[in-house]
Design a protein around this motif. Sequence first.
Motif, PDB file in Angstrom:
ATOM      1  N   LYS A  85       0.822  -1.218   0.000  1.00  0.00           N
ATOM      2  CA  LYS A  85       0.000   0.000   0.000  1.00  0.00           C
ATOM      3  C   LYS A  85       0.854   1.266   0.000  1.00  0.00           C
ATOM      4  O   LYS A  85       0.408   2.330   0.396  1.00  0.00           O
ATOM      5  CB  LYS A  85      -0.914  -0.008   1.223  1.00  0.00           C
ATOM      6  CG  LYS A  85      -0.181   0.084   2.555  1.00  0.00           C
ATOM      7  CD  LYS A  85      -1.188   0.291   3.686  1.00  0.00           C
ATOM      8  CE  LYS A  85      -0.470   0.565   4.992  1.00  0.00           C
ATOM      9  NZ  LYS A  85      -1.401   0.844   6.077  1.00  0.00           N
ATOM     10  N   ILE A  86       2.066   1.121  -0.503  1.00  0.00           N
ATOM     11  CA  ILE A  86       3.055   2.178  -0.342  1.00  0.00           C
ATOM     12  C   ILE A  86       2.739   3.448  -1.131  1.00  0.00           C
ATOM     13  O   ILE A  86       3.187   4.536  -0.783  1.00  0.00           O
ATOM     14  CB  ILE A  86       4.444   1.635  -0.726  1.00  0.00           C
ATOM     15  CG1 ILE A  86       5.529   2.347   0.071  1.00  0.00           C
ATOM     16  CG2 ILE A  86       4.672   1.687  -2.220  1.00  0.00           C
ATOM     17  CD1 ILE A  86       6.858   1.615   0.046  1.00  0.00           C
ATOM     18  N   GLU A  87       1.961   3.326  -2.219  1.00  0.00           N
ATOM     19  CA  GLU A  87       1.701   4.515  -3.037  1.00  0.00           C
ATOM     20  C   GLU A  87       0.874   5.566  -2.298  1.00  0.00           C
ATOM     21  O   GLU A  87       0.859   6.731  -2.690  1.00  0.00           O
ATOM     22  CB  GLU A  87       1.014   4.121  -4.345  1.00  0.00           C
ATOM     23  CG  GLU A  87      -0.361   3.508  -4.195  1.00  0.00           C
ATOM     24  CD  GLU A  87      -0.826   2.864  -5.493  1.00  0.00           C
ATOM     25  OE1 GLU A  87      -1.613   3.521  -6.199  1.00  0.00           O
ATOM     26  OE2 GLU A  87      -0.417   1.738  -5.781  1.00  0.00           O
ATOM     27  N   LYS A 163      11.113   8.913  -4.374  1.00  0.00           N
ATOM     28  CA  LYS A 163      10.229   8.414  -3.316  1.00  0.00           C
ATOM     29  C   LYS A 163      10.493   6.949  -3.007  1.00  0.00           C
ATOM     30  O   LYS A 163      10.574   6.562  -1.838  1.00  0.00           O
ATOM     31  CB  LYS A 163       8.765   8.589  -3.726  1.00  0.00           C
ATOM     32  CG  LYS A 163       7.784   7.968  -2.731  1.00  0.00           C
ATOM     33  CD  LYS A 163       6.326   8.164  -3.137  1.00  0.00           C
ATOM     34  CE  LYS A 163       5.403   7.471  -2.139  1.00  0.00           C
ATOM     35  NZ  LYS A 163       3.969   7.672  -2.480  1.00  0.00           N
ATOM     36  N   TYR A 164      10.629   6.121  -4.040  1.00  0.00           N
ATOM     37  CA  TYR A 164      10.699   4.676  -3.836  1.00  0.00           C
ATOM     38  C   TYR A 164      12.113   4.120  -3.735  1.00  0.00           C
ATOM     39  O   TYR A 164      12.306   2.964  -3.373  1.00  0.00           O
ATOM     40  CB  TYR A 164       9.942   3.952  -4.951  1.00  0.00           C
ATOM     41  CG  TYR A 164       8.464   4.241  -4.942  1.00  0.00           C
ATOM     42  CD1 TYR A 164       7.692   3.998  -3.814  1.00  0.00           C
ATOM     43  CD2 TYR A 164       7.827   4.780  -6.058  1.00  0.00           C
ATOM     44  CE1 TYR A 164       6.331   4.274  -3.790  1.00  0.00           C
ATOM     45  CE2 TYR A 164       6.463   5.057  -6.050  1.00  0.00           C
ATOM     46  CZ  TYR A 164       5.736   4.795  -4.919  1.00  0.00           C
ATOM     47  OH  TYR A 164       4.387   5.058  -4.907  1.00  0.00           O
ATOM     48  N   GLN A 198       0.226   9.216 -12.750  1.00  0.00           N
ATOM     49  CA  GLN A 198      -0.284   9.308 -11.383  1.00  0.00           C
ATOM     50  C   GLN A 198       0.360   8.268 -10.456  1.00  0.00           C
ATOM     51  O   GLN A 198       0.160   8.302  -9.243  1.00  0.00           O
ATOM     52  CB  GLN A 198      -1.803   9.116 -11.364  1.00  0.00           C
ATOM     53  CG  GLN A 198      -2.585  10.254 -12.014  1.00  0.00           C
ATOM     54  CD  GLN A 198      -2.470  10.277 -13.521  1.00  0.00           C
ATOM     55  OE1 GLN A 198      -2.562   9.243 -14.176  1.00  0.00           O
ATOM     56  NE2 GLN A 198      -2.260  11.458 -14.083  1.00  0.00           N
ATOM     57  N   GLY A 199       1.117   7.348 -11.011  1.00  0.00           N
ATOM     58  CA  GLY A 199       1.792   6.342 -10.189  1.00  0.00           C
ATOM     59  C   GLY A 199       0.888   5.238  -9.678  1.00  0.00           C
ATOM     60  O   GLY A 199       1.203   4.602  -8.661  1.00  0.00           O
ATOM     61  N   LEU A 206       6.348  -2.356  -6.950  1.00  0.00           N
ATOM     62  CA  LEU A 206       7.477  -2.251  -6.030  1.00  0.00           C
ATOM     63  C   LEU A 206       7.782  -3.605  -5.401  1.00  0.00           C
ATOM     64  O   LEU A 206       8.950  -3.941  -5.156  1.00  0.00           O
ATOM     65  CB  LEU A 206       7.186  -1.214  -4.945  1.00  0.00           C
ATOM     66  CG  LEU A 206       8.391  -0.844  -4.065  1.00  0.00           C
ATOM     67  CD1 LEU A 206       9.428  -0.076  -4.877  1.00  0.00           C
ATOM     68  CD2 LEU A 206       7.952  -0.007  -2.870  1.00  0.00           C
ATOM     69  N   ILE A 207       6.746  -4.389  -5.135  1.00  0.00           N
ATOM     70  CA  ILE A 207       6.951  -5.737  -4.601  1.00  0.00           C
ATOM     71  C   ILE A 207       7.819  -6.556  -5.554  1.00  0.00           C
ATOM     72  O   ILE A 207       8.699  -7.307  -5.125  1.00  0.00           O
ATOM     73  CB  ILE A 207       5.602  -6.427  -4.353  1.00  0.00           C
ATOM     74  CG1 ILE A 207       4.921  -5.804  -3.130  1.00  0.00           C
ATOM     75  CG2 ILE A 207       5.776  -7.933  -4.138  1.00  0.00           C
ATOM     76  CD1 ILE A 207       3.503  -6.259  -2.902  1.00  0.00           C
ATOM     77  N   HIS A 208       7.623  -6.382  -6.850  1.00  0.00           N
ATOM     78  CA  HIS A 208       8.449  -7.113  -7.814  1.00  0.00           C
ATOM     79  C   HIS A 208       9.917  -6.683  -7.724  1.00  0.00           C
ATOM     80  O   HIS A 208      10.818  -7.512  -7.915  1.00  0.00           O
ATOM     81  CB  HIS A 208       7.926  -6.888  -9.232  1.00  0.00           C
ATOM     82  CG  HIS A 208       6.643  -7.590  -9.528  1.00  0.00           C
ATOM     83  ND1 HIS A 208       6.434  -8.914  -9.194  1.00  0.00           N
ATOM     84  CD2 HIS A 208       5.493  -7.172 -10.130  1.00  0.00           C
ATOM     85  CE1 HIS A 208       5.217  -9.283  -9.575  1.00  0.00           C
ATOM     86  NE2 HIS A 208       4.623  -8.239 -10.135  1.00  0.00           N
TER      87      HIS A 208
END
Length: 286
Positions: A85-87, A163-164, A198-199, A206-208
């Motif tokens: 749920k990082i976004e 950010k990531y 919008q991402g 990101l999990i990948h």
Amino acid sequence: MLKKTVKHIFIIGCITKLLGILYFFDLPKAYAKFDEKRLYVTNVVLPAGMAALRAHFEGTSIKDAIIQAIFGGYIMQESLKKAAKIEKKSAWYAWETKLMFNLGASLCESAGLEKFTFKMDIGPIWLIGEDNKFKFKYGINGVIAPIFQLSDGSKFDYKQSLKYGTFVFKRKSHSNGHLYGSDALAYSTANTFVTNPQGNHSGHELIHTYQYRRNNLYPVQISDFWPEFTTKYFKEDKWVDDTGWFMNWALQCGWAHWRDKDKDFDIPLEEEAYYMEKYKRNWNIE
């Protein structure tokens, strides 16, 4: 000779796992195929088994290696839950999650060895910390993936990348949400991923990228089968052989093609990512 034989047996075991010779592959929906037991097996049990094998050949404490790997694997597992749920979260939350995952992976990777080495991928660069010193190396797969995304027409998204903590690219999408030039809502390649401006779906992708880091725990890199790969073509003092993700992904896609499955839903890498989203919805992980 025994060491080499056992290593080959372990590699065969990894390939068998990657090919998906397990009971859950014929269920109808991807996220339904992955359960809590398999989550622990993937992130905790397998790293612990690898640590025990490593400790045996290094002559270190097998018990300590297993405990360290279990702890590291649990950290990885909890980080995956946070990443889903990082976004919707801040950059601080994203970097905390990334640091957690890389710490867990490094604990697993160092379990059974005499010293601890911290490794974290940041885009195409790997940060290596050992003996109270830090150095940077290029990742083989990590360098190729961004070049592929740029050549495919995607544009670098520096805000999302900051950010990531990894390289993020963007491209416009159709009214149905599919990205231009693709039938996907978002997609990833090793340590990079592509979304709309919008991402959307960043957590899943990101999990990948975390799976890409985790694949370095196992002896399935190209150099494990072809040692001259990193000694002749990519010098080990400047490069990290991070090709485990490619080997893993290629084997799973090969299995999907062989069994007439969908590589975007039915392979283990995708099943895990979809399961983490289900976990987020059902238990409202904070």
